[in-house]
Every structure is written in C-alpha cells, then in structure tokens.
Design a protein around this motif. Sequence first.
Motif, short mmCIF file in Angstrom:
data_model
loop_
_atom_site.label_atom_id
_atom_site.label_comp_id
_atom_site.label_asym_id
_atom_site.label_seq_id
_atom_site.Cartn_x
_atom_site.Cartn_y
_atom_site.Cartn_z
N THR A 23 0.82 -1.20 0.00
CA THR A 23 0.00 0.00 0.00
C THR A 23 0.86 1.26 0.00
N LEU A 24 1.89 1.27 0.84
CA LEU A 24 2.77 2.44 0.89
C LEU A 24 3.48 2.66 -0.44
N THR A 25 3.96 1.58 -1.05
CA THR A 25 4.69 1.71 -2.31
C THR A 25 3.83 2.35 -3.38
N ASP A 26 2.63 1.82 -3.57
CA ASP A 26 1.79 2.35 -4.65
C ASP A 26 1.21 3.71 -4.30
N GLY A 27 0.96 3.97 -3.00
CA GLY A 27 0.53 5.31 -2.61
C GLY A 27 1.61 6.34 -2.87
N ILE A 28 2.86 5.98 -2.58
CA ILE A 28 3.99 6.88 -2.84
C ILE A 28 4.15 7.11 -4.33
N ARG A 29 4.05 6.05 -5.11
CA ARG A 29 4.16 6.21 -6.57
C ARG A 29 3.09 7.16 -7.10
N ALA A 30 1.86 6.98 -6.62
CA ALA A 30 0.78 7.85 -7.06
C ALA A 30 1.06 9.30 -6.69
N SER A 31 1.56 9.54 -5.48
CA SER A 31 1.87 10.90 -5.04
C SER A 31 2.97 11.53 -5.89
N LEU A 32 4.03 10.76 -6.14
CA LEU A 32 5.14 11.30 -6.94
C LEU A 32 4.71 11.60 -8.37
N MET A 33 3.85 10.77 -8.94
CA MET A 33 3.37 11.05 -10.29
C MET A 33 2.47 12.29 -10.30
N ARG A 34 1.70 12.49 -9.25
CA ARG A 34 0.88 13.71 -9.15
C ARG A 34 1.79 14.93 -9.09
N ILE A 35 2.87 14.83 -8.35
CA ILE A 35 3.82 15.95 -8.26
C ILE A 35 4.44 16.24 -9.62
N GLN A 36 4.57 15.20 -10.46
CA GLN A 36 5.13 15.38 -11.80
C GLN A 36 4.10 15.91 -12.81
N GLY A 37 2.89 16.19 -12.35
CA GLY A 37 1.89 16.78 -13.23
C GLY A 37 0.89 15.81 -13.81
N TYR A 38 0.80 14.61 -13.24
CA TYR A 38 -0.12 13.60 -13.73
C TYR A 38 -1.36 13.50 -12.83
N ARG A 39 -2.50 13.23 -13.44
CA ARG A 39 -3.69 12.85 -12.68
C ARG A 39 -3.67 11.34 -12.54
N VAL A 40 -3.74 10.82 -11.33
CA VAL A 40 -3.49 9.40 -11.07
C VAL A 40 -4.71 8.73 -10.46
N ASP A 41 -5.03 7.56 -10.97
CA ASP A 41 -6.04 6.68 -10.38
C ASP A 41 -5.36 5.37 -10.03
N VAL A 42 -5.67 4.84 -8.85
CA VAL A 42 -5.20 3.51 -8.45
C VAL A 42 -6.43 2.62 -8.38
N MET A 43 -6.43 1.53 -9.13
CA MET A 43 -7.64 0.72 -9.26
C MET A 43 -7.31 -0.76 -9.33
N GLN A 44 -8.34 -1.57 -9.17
CA GLN A 44 -8.24 -3.01 -9.37
C GLN A 44 -8.64 -3.30 -10.81
N PHE A 45 -7.78 -4.01 -11.55
CA PHE A 45 -8.15 -4.27 -12.94
C PHE A 45 -8.44 -5.74 -13.23
N VAL A 46 -8.13 -6.62 -12.31
CA VAL A 46 -8.53 -8.03 -12.42
C VAL A 46 -8.94 -8.47 -11.02
N GLU A 47 -10.05 -9.21 -10.92
CA GLU A 47 -10.51 -9.64 -9.61
C GLU A 47 -9.45 -10.50 -8.93
N SER A 48 -9.38 -10.42 -7.61
CA SER A 48 -8.30 -11.08 -6.86
C SER A 48 -8.32 -12.59 -6.98
N GLN A 49 -9.48 -13.18 -7.35
CA GLN A 49 -9.49 -14.64 -7.49
C GLN A 49 -8.75 -15.09 -8.75
N HIS A 50 -8.49 -14.14 -9.68
CA HIS A 50 -7.78 -14.50 -10.91
C HIS A 50 -6.28 -14.28 -10.77
#
Length: 403
Positions: free
Chosen positions: A330-357
């Motif tokens: 959680t920390l890793t991807d939250g930090i990545r999202a924050s750093l990309m926002r600082i670089q001028g990006y709009r960031v979404d963090v989402m689930q793209f495949v259900e966890s059972q797969h």
Amino acid sequence: MSEPLLRVLSRMRSHILAPDDLVKAVASGRQKGLTPRWRRVEFRYVDLKAGRHLQVTSYDDTQAHTANHLAGGAARDAVDDLLDEPFANWHVETTTQQHQVRVTKRLEAVVHTTDRAEELAPERGHDRDKDRLLREDDPVFVALGLSDEDGRMKPSRQAKYRQVEEFLRLLDSSITDAIDKGHLRRPTPEDPLRIADLGCGNAYLTFAAQRFLAAVRGLPVRLTGVDVREQSRDHNAGLATGLGVDADFVVGSILGAQLDPAPEVVLALHACDTATDEALVRAVEWQASLVLAAPCCHHDIAAQLRKAPTPSPYAVLTRHGILRERLADTLTDGIRASLMRIQGYRVDVMQFVESQHTPRNTMLRAVRAGSPVKGGGVVKEYDDLVATWALEPRLAVLLDARP
C-alpha cells in the motif's frame, strides 16, 4: 465544435436503438461534479430464442451486471434510463461509422465521427465468449499458445485470458477518455499512436493491445516492446512477422532503452519490484501522455520497513510479517501515485482483475494533465509520509537523478 448535449444524445439514442446497425456502444466517465450509477456501461444486440435483445452490461467497482431487453419498447426504456446518467463519454459503433462523444464542462457535446472503410458485420451471438473484446479463436491467441489449433482457449490459460480481457477494457476506456479530453492526440495513419510496453517479456499484452486497438477499434497504432532478453526480442519479432502485426521489439533495460520518437503511451505490466519505478521515471522523461502500470512485487519498501523503527502508534501494523508486507504494498503504490501527481499527472489507483484470478491486480493509471508541482499540499503530503516512515522510495531517487 460543440453542440447541444440533448441533440447529440438523441442522435446516439437512434443509433443504439437500431438493432440491425449497432455494433457496440460504450458509456463511461463522469460529468464534472456528478457521478453516474455505473462506472461503465456497454450495449450490443444479441439473438436469443425469444428474439433479438439489447444486451446491457453495467460495471460497478467490483463486478459486471448483464441484462437483456427485447428490441423495441423494453430496449428503449433501458436506453432512456441510462441516457439520463451523467456519463462524460459515449463511444457508439455502427456497421458503417464510429462516433466519439465528449461532454464538456459546460454540458455541451463535442462529436467526432469517422466512416468505416468497409461495412462491418456485427456479432449477435449471446455466448459470453463471443462478447469478449478479442475472441478466444483470434489468431493472436493461437500464435501465443493461449488457444489450441482449433481456436479453443486452453484450460490452463483461462486466467491469462481473463487478465488480457480486463486489461484491454481498461486500455480502451483510458485511451478513449484521454483523446476525448485532449490529453492524448487523435492518431492518424500517417502518424500512428506510439505505445511502448516496458519489460514486455513474451508480449501477451503487447500483441493483444495492438490487435484490439488496430483491428477492433480502428486506431492507427505503433507498438514497441522492450525487454532485456535477446531471446524475447527474437521470439516476439518472429511472431509479429508471422501475424503481420505492426510492432517492434528491442533489447535493452527499461532505464537504458532509447526510443525515438518518444512513446505517448507507456505500459508496464507486472514489472518486478523497482522495475515499475524505472518504467514510471522513463514515462516522465518522455512526457508520456498516458501511463498504465500494474506493479508486481514490492520488495524495496518492505525491506526498508523491516530495518527502520516503526513510528508510533503503528507498531501493530508491522509486528506481523503478513501485515507488514501488505502495508509495504500500500505504501509503495501510494507513494508512486503521489510522486506522479507531483510530476503533473492525474493518477487513479484501481483493481483491474478480480483477486481470485491473480493476486497482483492493482493498476496505476496516470494521465499527464499539467506541469510538475513545485510546492503546496501534494508535496507536503508526500514529504510528511516518507519522513514519518523514514523511507527513501526508489522512484524518488530516480526522479532526483534525472539530468
């Protein structure tokens, strides 16, 4: 040029309610300040024993809901109900045309219509396999070894097929939305959209993306796969030649890859540990308009959590190994999202495949929307987070090391 929204939606309504002409329609996104009931809705006609029905598949944050409505009054009521939802984008395909509709902040509509080179015959089968963005008998899947010679998906490859399908849906909606909102240019045959898949490996998603975008969506694209192994380059280049696919494959590390001209869309799917950070920093260097990154493992931050004292009162979160590893994710991807926002990006963090797969089912989607942020709340929020946990994220180190 913008038009009154109701007038445009009335035109799209007539296309959607044409059982013989509609191929597919998709509604997605949300108008400013409003949220529709569904994240995405898809429309297509299917032939059932009781006659032709409009099949409506509505997606919330966790699953898909499918309902069939008899062509005529029932279909009309279903469509009218969904036209009232505040979707920001409509993509409507008929046998002869494709229509892209973007709703502006002023609640007007911008429409882009293209004619097909030749009339397309819609698929009316109701089998769920036939409702895939790429059918399991597609030549790409046969060549990649996911499907057998008879075009049937191998039982052992069903999870990979599901992953490819969900990725294509996300890629489709992300590119459509970025083009409609002006963050990504509309490609032409003379200047196709440049897409790079960093750490492509056996290029399952590279080939599927090229096939779907070019053959199904009709978008001119040029894909480049980058991988450190020569074997992957040779294998993938041979498949591309055999399939007649417009894709290049180069040998090189993610940080060392030289692509000229620079890609506009960067993909990094299940790159291990800090390889995801390398892909993100390359995307920033290239000023890529759209980035889709699905991280794999998160060893770097996990190792730092094991060495550094846990700040109060969070010791309970790191006392147990399994909780510490999940916190690191959680920390890793939250930090990545924050750093990309600082670089001028709009960031979404989402689930793209259900966890059972697959357990690796997080996707970071970053759209370049402005210039880097020099200060303010976003920067302070990031600084406070890394200082509290005494972390030195790899992405931050790479960004700071740029010339």
